[in-house]
Design an enzyme around this catalytic site. Structure first.
Site, PDB file in Angstrom:
ATOM      1  N   LYS A   2       0.831  -1.218   0.000  1.00 41.29           N
ATOM      2  CA  LYS A   2       0.000   0.000   0.000  1.00 41.29           C
ATOM      3  C   LYS A   2       0.862   1.263   0.000  1.00 41.29           C
ATOM      4  CE  LYS A   2      -1.738  -1.104   4.023  1.00 41.29           C
ATOM      5  NZ  LYS A   2      -0.993  -2.354   4.294  1.00 41.29           N
TER       6      LYS A   2
ATOM      7  N   ARG B 190      -9.346   1.069   9.418  1.00 44.44           N
ATOM      8  CA  ARG B 190      -8.935  -0.320   9.677  1.00 44.44           C
ATOM      9  C   ARG B 190      -9.972  -1.084  10.484  1.00 44.44           C
ATOM     10  NH1 ARG B 190      -3.043   0.736   9.238  1.00 44.44           N
ATOM     11  NH2 ARG B 190      -2.035  -1.262   9.528  1.00 44.44           N
TER      12      ARG B 190
ATOM     13  N   ARG C  40      12.111  -5.558   4.274  1.00 46.91           N
ATOM     14  CA  ARG C  40      11.845  -4.120   4.108  1.00 46.91           C
ATOM     15  C   ARG C  40      12.862  -3.281   4.883  1.00 46.91           C
ATOM     16  NH1 ARG C  40       6.047  -1.744   5.273  1.00 46.91           N
ATOM     17  NH2 ARG C  40       6.310  -2.836   7.256  1.00 46.91           N
TER      18      ARG C  40
ATOM     19  N   ARG D  21      11.927  -1.599  10.429  1.00 50.27           N
ATOM     20  CA  ARG D  21      10.881  -1.125  11.339  1.00 50.27           C
ATOM     21  C   ARG D  21      10.781  -2.033  12.554  1.00 50.27           C
ATOM     22  NH1 ARG D  21       5.498   0.393   7.973  1.00 50.27           N
ATOM     23  NH2 ARG D  21       4.575  -0.902   9.601  1.00 50.27           N
TER      24      ARG D  21
ATOM     25  N   ARG E 141       0.158  -8.682  13.617  1.00 55.08           N
ATOM     26  CA  ARG E 141      -0.457  -7.699  12.707  1.00 55.08           C
ATOM     27  C   ARG E 141      -1.344  -8.409  11.680  1.00 55.08           C
ATOM     28  NH1 ARG E 141       4.757  -5.195  10.549  1.00 55.08           N
ATOM     29  NH2 ARG E 141       3.436  -3.901   9.224  1.00 55.08           N
TER      30      ARG E 141
HETATM   31  P1  AP5 Z   1       5.020  -1.534   1.746  1.00 54.35           P
HETATM   32  O1  AP5 Z   1       4.613  -0.722   0.563  1.00 54.35           O
HETATM   33  O2  AP5 Z   1       5.808  -0.871   2.824  1.00 54.35           O
HETATM   34  O3  AP5 Z   1       3.741  -2.304   2.347  1.00 54.35           O
HETATM   35  P2  AP5 Z   1       2.488  -1.755   3.157  1.00 54.35           P
HETATM   36  O4  AP5 Z   1       1.286  -2.441   2.618  1.00 54.35           O
HETATM   37  O5  AP5 Z   1       2.491  -0.252   3.169  1.00 54.35           O
HETATM   38  O6  AP5 Z   1       2.816  -2.376   4.570  1.00 54.35           O
HETATM   39  P3  AP5 Z   1       2.840  -1.782   6.065  1.00 54.35           P
HETATM   40  O7  AP5 Z   1       3.581  -2.793   6.869  1.00 54.35           O
HETATM   41  O8  AP5 Z   1       3.336  -0.363   6.099  1.00 54.35           O
HETATM   42  O9  AP5 Z   1       1.332  -1.791   6.401  1.00 54.35           O
HETATM   43  P4  AP5 Z   1       0.701  -1.860   7.779  1.00 54.35           P
HETATM   44  O10 AP5 Z   1      -0.697  -1.622   7.404  1.00 54.35           O
HETATM   45  O11 AP5 Z   1       0.950  -3.059   8.583  1.00 54.35           O
HETATM   46  O12 AP5 Z   1       1.484  -0.735   8.607  1.00 54.35           O
HETATM   47  P5  AP5 Z   1       1.144   0.777   8.949  1.00 54.35           P
HETATM   48  O13 AP5 Z   1       2.385   1.543   8.847  1.00 54.35           O
HETATM   49  O14 AP5 Z   1      -0.055   1.245   8.220  1.00 54.35           O
HETATM   50  O15 AP5 Z   1       5.838  -2.797   1.169  1.00 54.35           O
HETATM   51  C1  AP5 Z   1       6.431  -3.745   2.041  1.00 54.35           C
HETATM   52  C2  AP5 Z   1       7.796  -4.197   1.456  1.00 54.35           C
HETATM   53  O16 AP5 Z   1       7.569  -4.865   0.213  1.00 54.35           O
HETATM   54  C3  AP5 Z   1       8.777  -3.045   1.135  1.00 54.35           C
HETATM   55  O17 AP5 Z   1      10.068  -3.462   1.445  1.00 54.35           O
HETATM   56  C4  AP5 Z   1       8.630  -2.821  -0.381  1.00 54.35           C
HETATM   57  O18 AP5 Z   1       9.837  -2.349  -0.961  1.00 54.35           O
HETATM   58  C5  AP5 Z   1       8.272  -4.216  -0.864  1.00 54.35           C
HETATM   59  N1  AP5 Z   1       7.340  -4.182  -1.994  1.00 54.35           N
HETATM   60  C6  AP5 Z   1       6.245  -3.387  -2.128  1.00 54.35           C
HETATM   61  N2  AP5 Z   1       5.618  -3.644  -3.292  1.00 54.35           N
HETATM   62  C7  AP5 Z   1       6.337  -4.654  -3.889  1.00 54.35           C
HETATM   63  C8  AP5 Z   1       6.173  -5.380  -5.109  1.00 54.35           C
HETATM   64  N3  AP5 Z   1       5.160  -5.130  -5.950  1.00 54.35           N
HETATM   65  N4  AP5 Z   1       7.069  -6.360  -5.387  1.00 54.35           N
HETATM   66  C9  AP5 Z   1       8.098  -6.640  -4.538  1.00 54.35           C
HETATM   67  N5  AP5 Z   1       8.303  -5.982  -3.373  1.00 54.35           N
HETATM   68  C10 AP5 Z   1       7.425  -5.001  -3.054  1.00 54.35           C
HETATM   69  O19 AP5 Z   1       0.698   0.655  10.484  1.00 54.35           O
HETATM   70  C11 AP5 Z   1       1.628   0.339  11.507  1.00 54.35           C
HETATM   71  C12 AP5 Z   1       0.915   0.300  12.860  1.00 54.35           C
HETATM   72  O20 AP5 Z   1       0.350   1.591  13.154  1.00 54.35           O
HETATM   73  C13 AP5 Z   1      -0.271  -0.661  12.965  1.00 54.35           C
HETATM   74  O21 AP5 Z   1       0.142  -1.977  13.274  1.00 54.35           O
HETATM   75  C14 AP5 Z   1      -1.080  -0.019  14.105  1.00 54.35           C
HETATM   76  O22 AP5 Z   1      -0.501  -0.295  15.358  1.00 54.35           O
HETATM   77  C15 AP5 Z   1      -0.911   1.470  13.831  1.00 54.35           C
HETATM   78  N6  AP5 Z   1      -1.980   1.995  12.961  1.00 54.35           N
HETATM   79  C16 AP5 Z   1      -1.806   2.537  11.720  1.00 54.35           C
HETATM   80  N7  AP5 Z   1      -3.005   2.911  11.223  1.00 54.35           N
HETATM   81  C17 AP5 Z   1      -3.931   2.604  12.162  1.00 54.35           C
HETATM   82  C18 AP5 Z   1      -5.345   2.721  12.213  1.00 54.35           C
HETATM   83  N8  AP5 Z   1      -6.058   3.227  11.188  1.00 54.35           N
HETATM   84  N9  AP5 Z   1      -5.984   2.282  13.324  1.00 54.35           N
HETATM   85  C19 AP5 Z   1      -5.294   1.780  14.368  1.00 54.35           C
HETATM   86  N10 AP5 Z   1      -3.967   1.621  14.370  1.00 54.35           N
HETATM   87  C20 AP5 Z   1      -3.277   2.035  13.277  1.00 54.35           C
END
Ligand code: AP5
Length: 215
Positions: free
Chosen positions: A13, A88, A127, A160, A171
């Protein structure tokens, strides 16, 4: 265009939201990035959020809704935005709908990035993110030009805190528990589109553009 991206941790994402921001100008609103900045700055929000994030749990809805409201009030969202990581939970989806209605705005498309868990675990464990601008890399799939250094701003790359195997497992569990009701919410409104996200970055981006062109 006002967009939402759904998908499991590591589904890509953030990578796609950044590409879209660079190429189409829709700002990426990543709640994860906002929370990580608050943690790094040591604010009250950051201190509260950290214990949930480090455990792989969700930060409470009330905190998140307040945070997204403040962010959507900023003027750069006027021409459209991509929500990456929000909503979420069903409660967050309902709150977002009310909030946007009060601003006389609405969501145009909700995009679900579909991908198998084996691939997301591989993506998350490799990552690396830069300390300054949050630019995303992967040791195997998207390596920086110089090992451990961000191509964009020269800052060091790090892993991270929540990309440890036991936190990744948690997660994914939380995602599987909460997301069906959220997807159902956007399906009933005719807004949800799924794309196959198990391909290289440019292929996934092409699929995303196709979906947006049809919106
Ligand atoms: P990446 O693009 O970083 O993936 P992502 O889907 O953004 O994954 P996240 O881990 O950031 O999502 P998340 O939802 O768990 O975390 P968030 O930060 O929102 O890609 C991942 C890897 O793959 C990278 O190395 C990239 O280079 C590689 N890649 C990407 N595309 C590729 C492809 N096509 N081919 C090959 N490789 C590829 O949330 C973190 C924490 O914050 C949560 O756990 C929670 O505690 C809190 N939080 C955030 N939002 C909320 C909310 N709305 N409500 C409550 N808590 C929240």
């Amino acid at each position: 265009m006002n967009l939402i991206f759904f998908g499991p941790p590591g589904g890509g994402k953030g990578t796609q939201a950044r590409l879209l921001a660079a190429r189409r100008g829709f700002p990426q609103i990543s709640t994860g990035d906002i929370l990580r900045e608050a943690v790094a700055a040591g604010t009250a929000l950051g201190r509260e959020a950290r214990r949930y994030m480090d455990a792989g749990d969700l930060v409470p809805d009330a905190v998140m809704v307040g945070l997204i409201q403040q962010r959507l009030d900023r003027p750069d969202t006027g021409e459209g935005f991509t929500l990456d990581g929000f909503p979420r939970t069903l409660h967050q989806a309902q709150a977002l709908e009310r909030l946007l209605a009060a601003m006389e705005r609405e969501i145009d498309r909700a995009v679900e990035f579909q991908i198998d868990e084996e691939t997301v675990i591989r993506r998350l464990s490799g990552r690396r993110v830069c300390a300054a601008g949050g630019h995303i890399y992967h040791v195997e799939f998207a390596p920086p030009r110089r090992d451990g250094v961000c191509d964009n701003d020269g800052s060091p790359l790090r892993q991270r805190e929540d990309d440890r195997p036991e936190v990744i497992r948690r997660r994914l569990e939380v995602y599987r528990r909460e997301i069906p009701a959220v997807l159902e919410f956007y399906t009933t409104r005719g807004l949800l589109v799924a794309i196959d996200a198990a391909a290289d970055e440019e292929t996934v981006y092409g699929r995303l553009e196709e979906v947006l062109a049809a919106a």
